[in-house]
Write a protein that holds these residues in place. Structure first.
Motif, PDB file in Angstrom:
ATOM      1  N   GLU A  60       0.704  13.858  -0.126  1.00 25.87           N
ATOM      2  CA  GLU A  60       0.982  12.994  -1.283  1.00 25.87           C
ATOM      3  C   GLU A  60       2.130  12.028  -0.984  1.00 25.87           C
ATOM      4  O   GLU A  60       2.136  10.886  -1.476  1.00 25.87           O
ATOM      5  CB  GLU A  60       1.310  13.849  -2.505  1.00 25.87           C
ATOM      6  N   ASP A  61       3.102  12.464  -0.194  1.00 26.42           N
ATOM      7  CA  ASP A  61       4.171  11.548   0.234  1.00 26.42           C
ATOM      8  C   ASP A  61       3.601  10.424   1.095  1.00 26.42           C
ATOM      9  O   ASP A  61       3.901   9.233   0.892  1.00 26.42           O
ATOM     10  CB  ASP A  61       5.230  12.305   1.048  1.00 26.42           C
ATOM     11  N   ILE A  62       2.775  10.801   2.068  1.00 27.19           N
ATOM     12  CA  ILE A  62       2.264   9.828   3.042  1.00 27.19           C
ATOM     13  C   ILE A  62       1.385   8.773   2.373  1.00 27.19           C
ATOM     14  O   ILE A  62       1.501   7.575   2.662  1.00 27.19           O
ATOM     15  CB  ILE A  62       1.473  10.552   4.158  1.00 27.19           C
ATOM     16  N   ILE A  63       0.524   9.209   1.464  1.00 27.24           N
ATOM     17  CA  ILE A  63      -0.441   8.269   0.876  1.00 27.24           C
ATOM     18  C   ILE A  63       0.240   7.261  -0.048  1.00 27.24           C
ATOM     19  O   ILE A  63      -0.345   6.226  -0.398  1.00 27.24           O
ATOM     20  CB  ILE A  63      -1.576   9.021   0.151  1.00 27.24           C
ATOM     21  N   ARG A  64       1.474   7.529  -0.440  1.00 25.96           N
ATOM     22  CA  ARG A  64       2.218   6.591  -1.284  1.00 25.96           C
ATOM     23  C   ARG A  64       2.984   5.535  -0.488  1.00 25.96           C
ATOM     24  O   ARG A  64       3.700   4.718  -1.071  1.00 25.96           O
ATOM     25  CB  ARG A  64       3.152   7.370  -2.215  1.00 25.96           C
ATOM     26  N   ASP A  65       2.849   5.576   0.818  1.00 21.27           N
ATOM     27  CA  ASP A  65       3.460   4.545   1.663  1.00 21.27           C
ATOM     28  C   ASP A  65       2.803   3.207   1.314  1.00 21.27           C
ATOM     29  O   ASP A  65       1.584   3.032   1.498  1.00 21.27           O
ATOM     30  CB  ASP A  65       3.224   4.889   3.133  1.00 21.27           C
ATOM     31  N   PRO A  66       3.564   2.226   0.803  1.00 21.95           N
ATOM     32  CA  PRO A  66       2.955   0.945   0.409  1.00 21.95           C
ATOM     33  C   PRO A  66       2.349   0.181   1.580  1.00 21.95           C
ATOM     34  O   PRO A  66       1.523  -0.705   1.380  1.00 21.95           O
ATOM     35  CB  PRO A  66       4.129   0.171  -0.211  1.00 21.95           C
ATOM     36  N   ASN A  67       2.726   0.546   2.799  1.00 27.86           N
ATOM     37  CA  ASN A  67       2.221  -0.156   3.971  1.00 27.86           C
ATOM     38  C   ASN A  67       1.131   0.625   4.712  1.00 27.86           C
ATOM     39  O   ASN A  67       0.765   0.256   5.833  1.00 27.86           O
ATOM     40  CB  ASN A  67       3.373  -0.445   4.939  1.00 27.86           C
ATOM     41  N   ILE A  68       0.604   1.661   4.088  1.00 35.10           N
ATOM     42  CA  ILE A  68      -0.409   2.474   4.759  1.00 35.10           C
ATOM     43  C   ILE A  68      -1.671   1.648   4.983  1.00 35.10           C
ATOM     44  O   ILE A  68      -2.072   0.840   4.140  1.00 35.10           O
ATOM     45  CB  ILE A  68      -0.723   3.752   3.941  1.00 35.10           C
ATOM     46  N   ASP A  69      -2.274   1.843   6.138  1.00 33.95           N
ATOM     47  CA  ASP A  69      -3.527   1.168   6.446  1.00 33.95           C
ATOM     48  C   ASP A  69      -4.626   1.671   5.503  1.00 33.95           C
ATOM     49  O   ASP A  69      -4.761   2.886   5.314  1.00 33.95           O
ATOM     50  CB  ASP A  69      -3.912   1.458   7.896  1.00 33.95           C
ATOM     51  N   PRO A  70      -5.393   0.776   4.881  1.00 26.17           N
ATOM     52  CA  PRO A  70      -6.418   1.203   3.924  1.00 26.17           C
ATOM     53  C   PRO A  70      -7.416   2.208   4.507  1.00 26.17           C
ATOM     54  O   PRO A  70      -7.823   3.152   3.822  1.00 26.17           O
ATOM     55  CB  PRO A  70      -7.110  -0.107   3.530  1.00 26.17           C
ATOM     56  N   ALA A  71      -7.796   2.014   5.755  1.00 21.00           N
ATOM     57  CA  ALA A  71      -8.738   2.951   6.379  1.00 21.00           C
ATOM     58  C   ALA A  71      -8.099   4.330   6.534  1.00 21.00           C
ATOM     59  O   ALA A  71      -8.729   5.363   6.283  1.00 21.00           O
ATOM     60  CB  ALA A  71      -9.192   2.419   7.735  1.00 21.00           C
ATOM     61  N   ALA A  72      -6.827   4.338   6.932  1.00 18.61           N
ATOM     62  CA  ALA A  72      -6.111   5.608   7.065  1.00 18.61           C
ATOM     63  C   ALA A  72      -5.931   6.266   5.706  1.00 18.61           C
ATOM     64  O   ALA A  72      -5.991   7.503   5.576  1.00 18.61           O
ATOM     65  CB  ALA A  72      -4.760   5.379   7.729  1.00 18.61           C
ATOM     66  N   ALA A  73      -5.727   5.451   4.677  1.00 16.05           N
ATOM     67  CA  ALA A  73      -5.559   5.987   3.325  1.00 16.05           C
ATOM     68  C   ALA A  73      -6.832   6.662   2.849  1.00 16.05           C
ATOM     69  O   ALA A  73      -6.775   7.722   2.184  1.00 16.05           O
ATOM     70  CB  ALA A  73      -5.165   4.870   2.358  1.00 16.05           C
ATOM     71  N   LEU A  74      -7.978   6.107   3.172  1.00 17.24           N
ATOM     72  CA  LEU A  74      -9.247   6.717   2.774  1.00 17.24           C
ATOM     73  C   LEU A  74      -9.450   8.049   3.479  1.00 17.24           C
ATOM     74  O   LEU A  74      -9.870   9.032   2.858  1.00 17.24           O
ATOM     75  CB  LEU A  74     -10.409   5.777   3.094  1.00 17.24           C
ATOM     76  N   VAL A  75      -9.141   8.094   4.754  1.00 17.82           N
ATOM     77  CA  VAL A  75      -9.239   9.361   5.496  1.00 17.82           C
ATOM     78  C   VAL A  75      -8.322  10.403   4.870  1.00 17.82           C
ATOM     79  O   VAL A  75      -8.708  11.565   4.676  1.00 17.82           O
ATOM     80  CB  VAL A  75      -8.884   9.150   6.980  1.00 17.82           C
ATOM     81  N   LEU A  76      -7.105   9.973   4.538  1.00 19.36           N
ATOM     82  CA  LEU A  76      -6.144  10.893   3.945  1.00 19.36           C
ATOM     83  C   LEU A  76      -6.603  11.359   2.566  1.00 19.36           C
ATOM     84  O   LEU A  76      -6.428  12.524   2.199  1.00 19.36           O
ATOM     85  CB  LEU A  76      -4.767  10.226   3.860  1.00 19.36           C
ATOM     86  N   LYS A  77      -7.202  10.441   1.791  1.00 22.20           N
ATOM     87  CA  LYS A  77      -7.719  10.827   0.476  1.00 22.20           C
ATOM     88  C   LYS A  77      -8.769  11.924   0.604  1.00 22.20           C
ATOM     89  O   LYS A  77      -8.812  12.861  -0.197  1.00 22.20           O
ATOM     90  CB  LYS A  77      -8.329   9.609  -0.215  1.00 22.20           C
ATOM     91  N   ARG A  78      -9.609  11.833   1.611  1.00 19.08           N
ATOM     92  CA  ARG A  78     -10.614  12.873   1.847  1.00 19.08           C
ATOM     93  C   ARG A  78      -9.940  14.205   2.188  1.00 19.08           C
ATOM     94  O   ARG A  78     -10.385  15.270   1.766  1.00 19.08           O
ATOM     95  CB  ARG A  78     -11.550  12.456   2.987  1.00 19.08           C
ATOM     96  N   ARG A  79      -8.847  14.133   2.953  1.00 18.46           N
ATOM     97  CA  ARG A  79      -8.121  15.371   3.288  1.00 18.46           C
ATOM     98  C   ARG A  79      -7.467  15.966   2.045  1.00 18.46           C
ATOM     99  O   ARG A  79      -7.425  17.193   1.888  1.00 18.46           O
ATOM    100  CB  ARG A  79      -7.069  15.084   4.360  1.00 18.46           C
ATOM    101  N   ILE A  80      -6.957  15.108   1.171  1.00 18.31           N
ATOM    102  CA  ILE A  80      -6.362  15.586  -0.081  1.00 18.31           C
ATOM    103  C   ILE A  80      -7.424  16.250  -0.952  1.00 18.31           C
ATOM    104  O   ILE A  80      -7.185  17.314  -1.553  1.00 18.31           O
ATOM    105  CB  ILE A  80      -5.674  14.436  -0.829  1.00 18.31           C
TER     106      ILE A  80
END
Length: 206
Positions: A60-80
């Motif tokens: 949850e900390d990582i996905i709130r990074d305003p500079n996160i790559d959108p593709a990486a954010a989607l992968v992380l959302k699936r992990r969440i």
């Protein structure tokens, strides 16, 4: 083995502190779990539960990074999403443990049911241990202002009080169940969005 008595939450809180400290040795969401407790014991389940919570905290900390790559954010959302399901499954495992432990208790006339099961209360206790750990980190920062540290100390004091209150309430609930004054039911979460047969976005693609 944790005894089901008034020291249950004391043991649980110690296991939670252990799991959180172990995670922060590497402080990496990809660190493999090394559960120190024997399999098929409540201690093992409690440690595993808190490890899942700890990893998800950092997701949850990582996905709130305003500079996160959108593709990486989607992968992380699936992990969440998977972590949330694992967390729910683990809570239900804890409730199954309690249900089996108390299966021979004679329920008294007039016994009542609690608003939540013991395991969901313990879920909150695990999250509370994480809040305490990370608020304590803020209090101990050397690069923060005195005002920030004072605010965090006030919050930490409240969290510690809440931990005592919640622990006391859980222990009392378990004592009441053991005495037949309260009874428990296990309602599965039945999350529909994870089920290919009940999520229309998924079954519509079959």
């Amino acid at each position: 083995m944790v005894s089901i008595n008034m020291s249950f939450t004391s043991t649980s809180n110690e296991i939670f502190r252990h799991a959180i400290a172990d995670y922060h040795i590497n402080d990496n969401v990809d660190t493999p779990i090394k559960n120190p407790f024997p399999e098929n014991t409540i201690n093992n389940i409690l440690y595993h539960k808190c490890w899942i919570d700890t990893v998800q905290w950092h997701f949850e900390d990582i996905i709130r990074d305003p500079n996160i790559d959108p593709a990486a954010a989607l992968v992380l959302k699936r992990r969440i999403d998977k972590s949330n399901q694992d967390r729910t499954d683990m809570v239900e495992n804890i409730d199954s443990y309690f249900r089996d432990h108390y299966k021979d208790v004679k329920i008294q006339d007039g016994a009542t049911i609690n608003t939540e099961s013991p395991a969901w209360a313990i879920d909150r206790l695990s999250i509370l241990a994480l809040k305490i750990y990370h608020m304590k980190e803020q209090v101990e920062r050397t690069d923060a202002s005195a005002e920030h540290i004072a605010k965090c100390q006030a919050k930490l004091d409240i969290l510690l009080e809440q931990q005592v209150d919640l622990s006391t309430a859980i222990d009392q609930l378990l004592a009441d169940i053991a005495a037949g004054k309260k009874y428990m039911k296990v309602y599965r979460q039945m999350k529909m969005y994870n089920d290919a047969d009940t999520n229309p976005v998924l079954y519509g693609k079959k």
